[in-house]
Structures are given as structure tokens and as C-alpha cells.
Design a protein around this motif. Structure first.
Motif, PDB file in Angstrom:
ATOM      1  N   SER A  41       0.862  -1.186   0.000  1.00  0.00           N
ATOM      2  CA  SER A  41       0.000   0.000   0.000  1.00  0.00           C
ATOM      3  C   SER A  41       0.894   1.229   0.000  1.00  0.00           C
ATOM      4  CB  SER A  41      -0.827   0.062   1.283  1.00  0.00           C
ATOM      5  OG  SER A  41      -1.739  -0.970   1.342  1.00  0.00           O
ATOM      6  N   ALA A  42       0.262   2.377  -0.131  1.00  0.00           N
ATOM      7  CA  ALA A  42       0.981   3.642   0.038  1.00  0.00           C
ATOM      8  C   ALA A  42       1.416   3.770   1.496  1.00  0.00           C
ATOM      9  CB  ALA A  42       0.054   4.789  -0.324  1.00  0.00           C
ATOM     10  N   MET A  43       2.472   4.510   1.756  1.00  0.00           N
ATOM     11  CA  MET A  43       2.903   4.737   3.140  1.00  0.00           C
ATOM     12  C   MET A  43       1.739   5.364   3.919  1.00  0.00           C
ATOM     13  SD  MET A  43       6.701   6.190   2.174  1.00  0.00           S
ATOM     14  CE  MET A  43       7.439   6.323   3.794  1.00  0.00           C
ATOM     15  N   THR A  46      -0.735   8.557   3.333  1.00  0.00           N
ATOM     16  CA  THR A  46      -0.469   9.201   2.038  1.00  0.00           C
ATOM     17  C   THR A  46      -1.742   9.368   1.204  1.00  0.00           C
ATOM     18  OG1 THR A  46       1.719   8.222   2.008  1.00  0.00           O
ATOM     19  CG2 THR A  46       0.893   9.016  -0.095  1.00  0.00           C
ATOM     20  N   THR A  47      -2.562   8.308   1.153  1.00  0.00           N
ATOM     21  CA  THR A  47      -3.766   8.383   0.305  1.00  0.00           C
ATOM     22  C   THR A  47      -4.718   9.467   0.839  1.00  0.00           C
ATOM     23  OG1 THR A  47      -3.446   6.028  -0.059  1.00  0.00           O
ATOM     24  CG2 THR A  47      -5.498   6.956  -0.876  1.00  0.00           C
ATOM     25  N   ASP A  48      -4.817   9.554   2.182  1.00  0.00           N
ATOM     26  CA  ASP A  48      -5.659  10.611   2.772  1.00  0.00           C
ATOM     27  C   ASP A  48      -5.093  11.985   2.418  1.00  0.00           C
ATOM     28  OD1 ASP A  48      -7.357   8.833   3.978  1.00  0.00           O
ATOM     29  OD2 ASP A  48      -6.297   8.829   5.893  1.00  0.00           O
ATOM     30  N   GLY A  73       0.827   7.231  -4.617  1.00  0.00           N
ATOM     31  CA  GLY A  73       1.217   6.817  -3.261  1.00  0.00           C
ATOM     32  C   GLY A  73       1.867   5.439  -3.270  1.00  0.00           C
ATOM     33  N   GLU A  74       1.244   4.508  -3.964  1.00  0.00           N
ATOM     34  CA  GLU A  74       1.766   3.136  -4.028  1.00  0.00           C
ATOM     35  C   GLU A  74       3.045   3.086  -4.862  1.00  0.00           C
ATOM     36  OE1 GLU A  74      -1.407   3.668  -3.464  1.00  0.00           O
ATOM     37  OE2 GLU A  74      -1.920   2.133  -1.989  1.00  0.00           O
ATOM     38  N   GLN A  75       3.163   4.008  -5.821  1.00  0.00           N
ATOM     39  CA  GLN A  75       4.367   4.016  -6.665  1.00  0.00           C
ATOM     40  C   GLN A  75       5.603   4.346  -5.821  1.00  0.00           C
ATOM     41  OE1 GLN A  75       3.208   5.633 -10.408  1.00  0.00           O
ATOM     42  NE2 GLN A  75       5.320   6.034 -10.989  1.00  0.00           N
ATOM     43  N   GLY A 135      -0.273  -1.932  -4.961  1.00  0.00           N
ATOM     44  CA  GLY A 135      -1.656  -2.319  -4.690  1.00  0.00           C
ATOM     45  C   GLY A 135      -2.605  -1.230  -5.145  1.00  0.00           C
ATOM     46  N   PHE A 136      -3.916  -1.563  -5.166  1.00  0.00           N
ATOM     47  CA  PHE A 136      -4.975  -0.538  -5.252  1.00  0.00           C
ATOM     48  C   PHE A 136      -5.144   0.056  -6.642  1.00  0.00           C
ATOM     49  CE2 PHE A 136      -5.463   4.222  -4.114  1.00  0.00           C
ATOM     50  CZ  PHE A 136      -6.819   4.199  -3.868  1.00  0.00           C
ATOM     51  N   GLN A 137      -4.334  -0.374  -7.629  1.00  0.00           N
ATOM     52  CA  GLN A 137      -4.413   0.301  -8.927  1.00  0.00           C
ATOM     53  C   GLN A 137      -4.401  -0.669 -10.096  1.00  0.00           C
ATOM     54  OE1 GLN A 137      -0.163   1.710 -10.209  1.00  0.00           O
ATOM     55  NE2 GLN A 137      -0.454   2.356  -8.105  1.00  0.00           N
ATOM     56  N   GLY A 149     -10.774   1.419  -5.089  1.00  0.00           N
ATOM     57  CA  GLY A 149     -11.544   1.780  -3.892  1.00  0.00           C
ATOM     58  C   GLY A 149     -10.642   1.698  -2.671  1.00  0.00           C
ATOM     59  N   ARG A 150     -10.955   2.516  -1.648  1.00  0.00           N
ATOM     60  CA  ARG A 150     -10.102   2.578  -0.460  1.00  0.00           C
ATOM     61  C   ARG A 150      -9.937   1.191   0.163  1.00  0.00           C
ATOM     62  NH1 ARG A 150      -8.721   7.491   1.651  1.00  0.00           N
ATOM     63  NH2 ARG A 150      -7.049   6.166   2.463  1.00  0.00           N
ATOM     64  N   GLY A 151      -8.720   0.895   0.559  1.00  0.00           N
ATOM     65  CA  GLY A 151      -8.420  -0.423   1.127  1.00  0.00           C
ATOM     66  C   GLY A 151      -8.196  -1.488   0.063  1.00  0.00           C
ATOM     67  N   GLY A 152      -8.145  -1.072  -1.212  1.00  0.00           N
ATOM     68  CA  GLY A 152      -8.145  -2.027  -2.325  1.00  0.00           C
ATOM     69  C   GLY A 152      -6.859  -2.801  -2.543  1.00  0.00           C
TER      70      GLY A 152
HETATM   71  N1  ASP Z   1      -3.621   3.256  -0.242  1.00  0.00           N
HETATM   72  C1  ASP Z   1      -4.985   2.881  -0.426  1.00  0.00           C
HETATM   73  C2  ASP Z   1      -5.810   3.357   0.774  1.00  0.00           C
HETATM   74  O1  ASP Z   1      -5.274   3.971   1.686  1.00  0.00           O
HETATM   75  C3  ASP Z   1      -5.170   1.414  -0.656  1.00  0.00           C
HETATM   76  C4  ASP Z   1      -4.806   0.510   0.501  1.00  0.00           C
HETATM   77  O2  ASP Z   1      -4.075   0.937   1.392  1.00  0.00           O
HETATM   78  O3  ASP Z   1      -5.247  -0.642   0.518  1.00  0.00           O
HETATM   79  O4  ASP Z   1      -6.996   3.167   0.779  1.00  0.00           O
END
Ligand code: ASP
Ligand code: ADP
Ligand code: MG
Length: 410
Positions: A41-43, A46-48, A73-75, A135-137, A149-152
């Protein structure tokens, strides 16, 4: 054939350079036994942060641009993880969703995975000990970056594991595994050794963010061996998620909390065919997901009210849509309540035991917590309460059903 494992590390696990080094150590250990696909995932945060940044530039950021921004973020975390692993002598290559061939639907911000190019994945894997995948992309048919989607990131990991038939998919996070409730909300929640796909799916859908619900759906369909583990206790076995409801059947499994609900009531609509359809259609046309939905019963008045909940972020759009429909529906009023949380009890066959709803509502009553809305199905009973009551409600329900004793299958 070499065994392949998928390991996924969440935002807290790669939250700073020290933690990335620790993760690299866990991955290096796994590489001693075979090839490894690592999803990160992103650190943390970061996504927020990127979401806030987008909102500062535009009140309603275009979803295509938002996805491109959030995917960065994930990159960052894949590149950092891969370089750290290289320093440990591991052949590691970082890859974005697009580079690894994760194709999704065209829609942005909540796209589902359509296909993963297994040949691309295997080609990269042949030349490396570990692939570090964002992840997530993914990417859609138009070549645009999409997000799941968040948490993806959990879903990315399970999809890769399913595609490549990995022997195991380990989701590393910041708790020891799956508990009978969020351990940050209910400190004496019990850690579960094993849970069924169905139990976890219900928990995830009802707000337990320990795993993305779509990841569990995928794991169930493709029988992926899924385990939730603590990044910081790599020797701990965590929680195994499997099929086999018969073997590990429990009548009550967990309490879940979703603090991001809002309720809308369409008041005094005529009691005639077609009204509920119009409400649901108008929301569907704007891609607004309905959660709980109920219609009140006033047998003699010729009117009733339709009440439903949505994610709080969708409230403004929902109010706009419902106000534009009010006259056509013949409703007297549209009322809203943004101060809502959903607290749910999860278990198989809950409503078959009349004692269970009685104990649940009594527990909330005795804790002085008002219930705004109730809905139930065979596998859950959900109550909407004031957001500030959510923690106390979860604790009261958990205690009433003695879930702290549920550390072993019954
Ligand atoms: N970075 C994204 C998020 O915060 C995806 C993930 O963490 O699973 O939702
Ligand atoms: P990650 O960044 O690793 O994906 P998340 O924050 O998405 O981690 O998910 C882990 C969090 O899920 C835990 O810190 C915990 O607070 C929360 N959680 C909610 N319900 C549960 C549960 N039933 N069991 C374990 N953790 C839970
Ligand atoms: Mg997560």
C-alpha cells in the motif's frame, strides 16, 4: 515447479523507512523458500493526504485525475521497498498495476479487476526473486490509471494470488489477526485462529476494515489460502481464513462498526406502486450505493416513509437527488441525519434464535444508547446509533454476548 507466495503489506507496515527495512527482512526470509509477489500500500496517511490535496484544488475533482494522483502513493512505496530489498541481495523489481498487466473496468475510483495478464506476471517473475507490485491500482481499456476503492490493495494481493495459483496469500497488517471486534474499539476482543470466508465477508462489508470485502469475495471464489498476520510479529500465525463453515461453525462471530453512515428519510409518500423504484433508480443513476433501506408501515393512512442510509460522503449528492425528486414522489419532506454509525452483530442464523435480538436491544437499552434504525438479515443485525455512541454500543454488545470468550471455534 517453484512455489509462489503473495505477501501484502498495508500502509502502517511501510509507514517509514525503518518499517520498510523491516518489511524487506520479512520478504527476504520468504524468498529463501520460493518466489514472492509482494503487494504494498501507500505509506500510511499518504492516500488521505493526496485526497485532501485534490479537494484543495477542486471541490469535485475529476475522477480520472484523482485516480492518477492517488496511484502515486503506491508508486513511492514499491520503489522504496524494491531498492531496500536489492541492498539485501534480493533480485527485486517494482511494478505499477499497469506494468504488471492488471486490467480493470473503465470506471474510476472504485473499479473492479477484469483481467490480470498472467504471461506478463510470469515473465517478470522468471527474472526476479521478488516482484513488488503497487496495490490498489490498475489500468482500463482506454489506458487510464484506475483505482480499486479505499483499502483495495488487499484485493490486488488476492487477485494476483488467484491468478498465479499462489500457495498462500498473507495479508500483513498492524494487528495480530482477525478479532471478534476491532481491538482498538473493544480492547478485550478475542483473536480468532480461524474464520470462514463468509464470516469475514460479512465483517468487512459491515465496516471492519481489517480486510477489503472484495478481497474476501475473490478469495472465496478462487479458494485462495488467506491469512491475516502482524507485520511486527512475523512468527505469529495470525488468522487463517478458509471455507468449511460446517467445521468452524459459530452462531455468533463478531461485532463490526461503520462510523461513516448518514440516514435519509423521504417522508409521507403515497402508499402506491412504483415509489420505491423511483427512489432507488434515481440513486442508481448517480452511482450512489444504498445501504440499509426500509419502508415504514402505516396501514390506514395511505402514506408511508422510505428511509435509507448511504456512506456519509454521498450525503450531499443524495440530498440533491432526493430534493429534485420530492415533488414527483409527492413527499412532504426530505429529512437527513449525518450523525450516524452502524453497529452490527454478525453470526450464522442469528434471526432463527429469538433470544439474540432481544439480548442485543436490551444491551443497548441498558447502556442508555438510543437506536435510530434497525435492519436484519439471516447473518447480521445492524443498528444505527449516534456516531458518539458507536464505541459504547460495540462494547455493550460484545459484552452481552461474551465474545471475549470466543477465541476457539465452538
Ligand atoms: N492506499 C490505499 C488506501 O489507503 C489502498 C490501501 O491501502 O489498501 O486506501
Ligand atoms: P492496513 O493498512 O494494513 O491495510 P487497515 O487499517 O486497513 O490496515 O486494517 C487494519 C485495522 O483494522 C486494524 O488496525 C484494526 O483497527 C481494524 N479492525 C477493524 N475490525 C477489526 C477486526 N475485527 N479484527 C482486527 N482488526 C480490525
Ligand atoms: Mg487496509
Amino acid at each position: 515447479m517453484t512455489e509462489i507466495k503473495v505477501l501484502k503489506f498495508g500502509g502502517t507496515s511501510v509507514g517509514n523507512v525503518g518499517r520498510i527495512r523491516h518489511v524487506a527482512g520479512v520478504v527476504a526470509d520468504a524468498c529463501a523458500h520460493g518466489k514472492v509477489i509482494v503487494v504494498v500500500s501507500a505509506m500510511g496517511g499518504t492516500t488521505d493526504y493526496l485526497t485532501r490535496l485534490a479537494r484543495q484544488c477542486s471541490k469535485t475533482p475529476r475522477k480520472r485525475e484523482l485516480d492518477l494522483l492517488l496511484s502515486t502513493g503506491e508508486q513511492v512505496s514499491i520503489a522504496l521497498t524494491a531498492m531496500t530489498l536489492s541492498d539485501l541481495g534480493i533480485e527485486a523489481k517494482s511494478l505499477t498495476g499497469q506494468q504488471v498487466g492488471i486490467f480493470t473496468e473503465s470506471k474510476h475510483t472504485n473499479a473492479r479487476i477484469v483481467e490480470i495478464k498472467e504471461d506478463v506476471l510470469r515473465k517478470h517473475l522468471a527474472d526476479n526473486d521478488a516482484l513488488i507490485v503497487a496495490g490498489f491500482q490498475g489500468v482500463n481499456a482506454a489506458g487510464d490509471v484506475t483505482t480499486l476503492g479505499r483499502g483495495g490493495s488487499d484485493t490486488t494481493a488476492v487477485a494476483l494470488a488467484a491468478q498465479i495459483k499462489a500457495i498462500e496469500c498473507d495479508i500483513y497488517t498492524d494487528v495480530d489477526g482477525i478479532y471478534t471486534a476491532d481491538p482498538r474499539i473493544v480492547p478485550d476482543a478475542a483473536l480468532l485462529d480461524r474464520v470462514s470466508y463468509n464470516e469475514v465477508l460479512e465483517m468487512a462489508r459491515l465496516g471492519a476494515k481489517v480486510i477489503h470485502s472484495r478481497a474476501v469475495e475473490l478469495a472465496r471464489v478462487y479458494s485462495v489460502n488467506l491469512r491475516i498476520r502482524n507485520t511486527f510479529k512475523p512468527d505469529h500465525q495470525g488468522t487463517l481464513i478458509t471455507g468449511g463453515d460446517m467445521e468452524i461453525f459459530r452462531s455468533i462471530s463478531a461485532v463490526a462498526v461503520d462510523k461513516n453512515q448518514a440516514a435519509i428519510a423521504i417522508m409521507n409518500v403515497p402508499d402506491q406502486p412504483g415509489i420505491a423504484g423511483k427512489v432507488a433508480r434515481a440513486l442508481a443513476d448517480e452511482s450512489i450505493g444504498l445501504d440499509m433501506i426500509m419502508q415504514s408501515f402505516h396501514p390506514t393512512s395511505g402514506h408511508n416513509s422510505i428511509t435509507f442510509t448511504v456512506h456519509e460522503e454521498a450525503l450531499d449528492d443524495t440530498i440533491r437527488v432526493m430534493n429534485s425528486l420530492k415533488t414527483e414522489l409527492g413527499a412532504s419532506d426530505v429529512q437527513t441525519d449525518s450523525d450516524c454509525a452502524k453497529v452490527s452483530l454478525i453470526g450464522a442464523g442469528l434471526m432463527e434464535q429469538p433470544d439474540i435480538p432481544a439480548r442485543l436491544f436490551d444491551a443497548l437499552g441498558q447502556a442508555g444508547i438510543n437506536i435510530k434504525l434497525i435492519s436484519s438479515s439471516e447473518v447480521k443485525i445492524s443498528c444505527i446509533v449516534n456516531r458518539e455512541d458507536a464505541v459504547a454500543a460495540a462494547q455493550a454488545i460484545h459484552k452481552a454476548f461474551e465474545l471475549e470468550k470466543l477465541d476457539q471455534p465452538r
